[in-house]
Every structure is written in structure tokens, then in C-alpha cells.
Design a protein around this motif. Structure first.
Motif, PDB file in Angstrom:
ATOM      1  N   ILE A 143      25.737 -87.396 -56.277  1.00 19.55           N
ATOM      2  CA  ILE A 143      25.576 -87.867 -54.904  1.00 19.55           C
ATOM      3  C   ILE A 143      24.849 -86.806 -54.068  1.00 19.55           C
ATOM      4  O   ILE A 143      24.785 -85.633 -54.431  1.00 19.55           O
ATOM      5  CB  ILE A 143      26.932 -88.196 -54.230  1.00 19.55           C
ATOM      6  N   LYS A 144      24.317 -87.249 -52.951  1.00 14.79           N
ATOM      7  CA  LYS A 144      23.753 -86.355 -51.940  1.00 14.79           C
ATOM      8  C   LYS A 144      24.644 -86.490 -50.715  1.00 14.79           C
ATOM      9  O   LYS A 144      24.812 -87.586 -50.177  1.00 14.79           O
ATOM     10  CB  LYS A 144      22.317 -86.765 -51.622  1.00 14.79           C
ATOM     11  N   HIS A 145      25.244 -85.399 -50.262  1.00 15.74           N
ATOM     12  CA  HIS A 145      26.224 -85.484 -49.182  1.00 15.74           C
ATOM     13  C   HIS A 145      25.753 -84.705 -47.953  1.00 15.74           C
ATOM     14  O   HIS A 145      25.145 -83.635 -48.066  1.00 15.74           O
ATOM     15  CB  HIS A 145      27.573 -84.930 -49.661  1.00 15.74           C
ATOM     16  N   LYS A 146      26.031 -85.232 -46.770  1.00 17.65           N
ATOM     17  CA  LYS A 146      25.595 -84.606 -45.516  1.00 17.65           C
ATOM     18  C   LYS A 146      26.204 -83.231 -45.311  1.00 17.65           C
ATOM     19  O   LYS A 146      25.658 -82.400 -44.603  1.00 17.65           O
ATOM     20  CB  LYS A 146      25.958 -85.508 -44.329  1.00 17.65           C
ATOM     21  N   SER A 147      27.341 -82.985 -45.931  1.00 18.64           N
ATOM     22  CA  SER A 147      27.998 -81.696 -45.753  1.00 18.64           C
ATOM     23  C   SER A 147      27.334 -80.590 -46.563  1.00 18.64           C
ATOM     24  O   SER A 147      27.597 -79.403 -46.344  1.00 18.64           O
ATOM     25  CB  SER A 147      29.469 -81.805 -46.183  1.00 18.64           C
ATOM     26  N   HIS A 148      26.453 -80.997 -47.497  1.00 19.51           N
ATOM     27  CA  HIS A 148      25.807 -80.010 -48.372  1.00 19.51           C
ATOM     28  C   HIS A 148      24.434 -80.543 -48.778  1.00 19.51           C
ATOM     29  O   HIS A 148      24.212 -80.969 -49.917  1.00 19.51           O
ATOM     30  CB  HIS A 148      26.686 -79.762 -49.602  1.00 19.51           C
ATOM     31  N   LEU A 149      23.504 -80.527 -47.848  1.00 21.65           N
ATOM     32  CA  LEU A 149      22.211 -81.168 -48.049  1.00 21.65           C
ATOM     33  C   LEU A 149      21.281 -80.402 -48.988  1.00 21.65           C
ATOM     34  O   LEU A 149      20.308 -80.960 -49.488  1.00 21.65           O
ATOM     35  CB  LEU A 149      21.518 -81.367 -46.692  1.00 21.65           C
ATOM     36  N   ARG A 150      21.561 -79.135 -49.230  1.00 22.47           N
ATOM     37  CA  ARG A 150      20.651 -78.334 -50.046  1.00 22.47           C
ATOM     38  C   ARG A 150      20.578 -78.809 -51.498  1.00 22.47           C
ATOM     39  O   ARG A 150      19.520 -78.783 -52.118  1.00 22.47           O
ATOM     40  CB  ARG A 150      21.088 -76.863 -50.026  1.00 22.47           C
ATOM     41  N   ASP A 151      21.712 -79.217 -52.058  1.00 24.60           N
ATOM     42  CA  ASP A 151      21.758 -79.545 -53.487  1.00 24.60           C
ATOM     43  C   ASP A 151      22.481 -80.858 -53.742  1.00 24.60           C
ATOM     44  O   ASP A 151      23.250 -81.350 -52.906  1.00 24.60           O
ATOM     45  CB  ASP A 151      22.476 -78.425 -54.263  1.00 24.60           C
ATOM     46  N   THR A 152      22.238 -81.403 -54.919  1.00 24.39           N
ATOM     47  CA  THR A 152      22.951 -82.588 -55.384  1.00 24.39           C
ATOM     48  C   THR A 152      24.336 -82.180 -55.870  1.00 24.39           C
ATOM     49  O   THR A 152      24.513 -81.120 -56.480  1.00 24.39           O
ATOM     50  CB  THR A 152      22.179 -83.249 -56.540  1.00 24.39           C
ATOM     51  N   LEU A 153      25.335 -83.006 -55.585  1.00 31.35           N
ATOM     52  CA  LEU A 153      26.693 -82.746 -56.059  1.00 31.35           C
ATOM     53  C   LEU A 153      26.957 -83.581 -57.308  1.00 31.35           C
ATOM     54  O   LEU A 153      26.604 -84.760 -57.373  1.00 31.35           O
ATOM     55  CB  LEU A 153      27.714 -83.093 -54.975  1.00 31.35           C
ATOM     56  N   THR A 154      27.595 -82.966 -58.297  1.00 25.09           N
ATOM     57  CA  THR A 154      27.856 -83.616 -59.580  1.00 25.09           C
ATOM     58  C   THR A 154      29.354 -83.832 -59.763  1.00 25.09           C
ATOM     59  O   THR A 154      30.156 -82.928 -59.496  1.00 25.09           O
ATOM     60  CB  THR A 154      27.318 -82.753 -60.740  1.00 25.09           C
ATOM     61  N   LEU A 155      29.715 -85.013 -60.235  1.00 24.72           N
ATOM     62  CA  LEU A 155      31.123 -85.336 -60.478  1.00 24.72           C
ATOM     63  C   LEU A 155      31.614 -84.621 -61.730  1.00 24.72           C
ATOM     64  O   LEU A 155      31.013 -84.731 -62.799  1.00 24.72           O
ATOM     65  CB  LEU A 155      31.292 -86.849 -60.635  1.00 24.72           C
ATOM     66  N   ARG A 156      32.720 -83.896 -61.587  1.00 30.34           N
ATOM     67  CA  ARG A 156      33.307 -83.197 -62.719  1.00 30.34           C
ATOM     68  C   ARG A 156      34.766 -83.586 -62.847  1.00 30.34           C
ATOM     69  O   ARG A 156      35.448 -83.867 -61.853  1.00 30.34           O
ATOM     70  CB  ARG A 156      33.182 -81.679 -62.545  1.00 30.34           C
ATOM     71  N   SER A 157      35.268 -83.591 -64.075  1.00 29.91           N
ATOM     72  CA  SER A 157      36.668 -83.945 -64.304  1.00 29.91           C
ATOM     73  C   SER A 157      37.577 -82.725 -64.336  1.00 29.91           C
ATOM     74  O   SER A 157      38.798 -82.841 -64.324  1.00 29.91           O
ATOM     75  CB  SER A 157      36.807 -84.718 -65.623  1.00 29.91           C
ATOM     76  N   SER A 158      36.993 -81.529 -64.393  1.00 25.17           N
ATOM     77  CA  SER A 158      37.759 -80.284 -64.374  1.00 25.17           C
ATOM     78  C   SER A 158      36.846 -79.174 -63.859  1.00 25.17           C
ATOM     79  O   SER A 158      35.657 -79.399 -63.610  1.00 25.17           O
ATOM     80  CB  SER A 158      38.283 -79.940 -65.769  1.00 25.17           C
TER      81      SER A 158
END
Length: 275
Positions: A143-158
Motif C-alpha cells: 500500500i501507499k499510505h499518507k503517513s509515510h509517502l516516501r516509500d511503499t509499505l509491505t504487509l508482513r506476518s512477523s
């Protein structure tokens, strides 16, 4: 006059169309396309067929008379089989297949992804005690989130942190499970926090509260939540109204109806998904 021509003339006379000597006439057939519509799992097909006689009068400029003498509409019903129901899925975060599970009220099971309570149906690996909402199956992995526009956030399980836990940059709680992560910045937020709405209406406050990613009150003094009267961590997020100076923890301000909150979070996450 041939037999076929004689029949056409007879059909025209029945409709009151008089064919006189010297007139030119032509019988035509017209078949319309198939129209389909669905109702109660069935497809209805309509096909119409028309026969017309075109009579052109000689001695009159461009005068053409068209008379229908037969019309037929055919209706066909097609029974469609319902799509097959999935009884198992695979998920990137778990090594075993997940099967359908009906959660009972006494179970008190929380979703491993969003951590909210599961109130109805779930996907599960019972041997591993791994359960997720059916609606959490398709939560985006990036996802791309407004709280952290510099980088893409990746879903992790741990987490890969040495301590085995991450600290959420939104609510400031520590956890071990699913979260969105940015490796270069060591930025982490819970799945539910990532899906929080940008504004909410708190039931005991007349004005909307806006989600602030940077602490909105510049003060060295302790700031307390107007809902629970507990201290708010200034490193995290908060809901705030500038006019009234009303401030609250993110989960003190949101709707207390768990099912509605879960759906709102999941819908927002889908809108943040990387295309």
C-alpha cells in the motif's frame, strides 16, 4: 402467378393491403437479435421474428407501404449453475491450506491479520490456531499510505527485529503479528491502524475529528485523551478537532461497533492498494 406469390397476395389482402396490377411487392423476413436478462439464477433469452410485405405503388413518387402479417417471439429459459463454493484457500503468510470455519459466539477468536474479533465465518488452519476474516483474505500486500509517502509499505506476518516485536508508529503499541512495514525507515503500523478513516464523528462531540499523523498540540505538558482521560503518546497518531481542542486516542474515537469498524478498515485498505 406462382403458388408462393399467390399466398403472399392472399396474406396481404387479409390485412387490407390491395395489390393491383403493376404494383411491385416483396415479402421479407426479419429476425431480431437475442436479448438476455438474468433473474433468480436463470437467464431468459428472447428472440423475435417478423415477416413483412413491402408494396411499392407505381405512379406515386417513393410511396412504400409496409404491413406486418406475422410476428413470433420465442422465449428460452437457461438454467445456470451457481458458482462453486470455495472450501479452501492458500494464503502467502501460512504454510498450510485454510479451510472454512464457522465461528461460534463462545469461541472468542480474533483475526490473525487485523486482530479484531471474528463474529461469523472465517478461514482457518485449526491445527495451527490460525484464523482470518473471510474479508481479510484479499487485504493488499502493498500500500501507499499518507503517513509515510516516501516509500511503499509491505504487509508482513512477523518482524525481523532482534527483539521479535515491532512498535506501531500509529498507536505506539508493541506487537509480533501482521503489520505494514518499511525496511529502510523501520516504519511499522498495524493492519487496522493503516485502515483507520481520515476523519470520524465521535458520538459525544459535535464536530468531526481529523486523524493527525503528527501530534497536533505543541506543548511539553502531558496531553490526556478526552475520552479515557489517559496520557496520549506524542510519538503516535491522534484524532483531533482544532476548533474545540478535542483530542483522543485513535481507538477511543472510532466507532465502537466492531463489525462496522472492521469493514471500514478493510474498505480503506483496498483504496490504498498499489495498482
Amino acid at each position: 402467378m406462382s403458388d408462393s406469390k399467390g399466398k403472399e397476395v392472399s396474406a396481404l389482402k387479409k390485412l387490407g393491403v390491395q395489390v393491383q396490377k403493376g404494383d411491385h411487392y416483396l415479402c421479407q423476413e426479419k429476425q431480431q437479435g437475442v436479448t438476455k436478462c438474468k433473474s433468480n439464477g436463470q437467464t431468459l433469452s428472447y428472440q423475435s421474428e417478423e415477416k413483412a410485405a413491402v408494396v411499392t405503388k407505381i405512379g406515386k413518387s417513393s410511396t412504400t407501404t409496409v404491413s406486418l402479417f406475422q410476428r413470433r417471439v420465442e422465449e428460452t429459459i437457461h438454467h445456470e449453475s451457481p458458482p462453486p463454493v470455495k472450501d479452501e484457500i492458500t494464503h502467502f503468510s501460512h504454510r498450510h491450506a485454510l479451510h472454512q470455519y464457522k465461528v461460534q459466539k463462545r469461541d472468542k477468536i480474533n483475526c490473525n491479520i487485523c486482530e479484531a474479533e471474528i463474529l461469523d465465518k472465517a478461514w482457518s488452519c485449526e491445527s495451527c490456531k490460525f484464523f482470518i476474516h473471510k474479508s481479510c483474505e484479499n487485504i493488499p500486500q502493498k500500500i501507499k499510505h499518507k503517513s509515510h509517502l516516501r516509500d511503499t509499505l509491505t504487509l508482513r506476518s512477523s518482524t525481523n527485529y532482534a527483539c521479535g516485536e515491532f512498535t506501531c508508529n500509529a498507536c505506539c503499541d508493541s506487537d509480533k503479528g501482521f503489520h505494514y512495514h518499511c525496511s529502510p525507515c523501520k516504519f511499522d503500523i498495524h493492519v487496522a491502524c493503516a485502515g483507520l478513516p481520515s476523519a470520524v464523528n465521535y458520538q459525544k462531540h459535535k464536530n468531526p475529528l481529523t486523524l493527525c499523523y503528527d501530534f497536533p498540540i505543541l506543548s511539553s505538558e502531558t496531553v490526556k485523551c478526552k475520552v479515557c482521560d489517559m496520557k496520549i503518546n506524542k510519538k503516535g497518531w491522534a484524532y483531533y478537532n482544532e476548533d474545540s481542542k478535542f483530542i483522543a486516542h485513535v481507538y477511543c474515537a472510532v466507532d465502537k461497533k466492531k463489525k462496522d469498524l472492521i469493514l471500514a478498515i478493510q474498505k480503506r485498505l483496498q483504496s490504498l492498494q498499489m495498482k
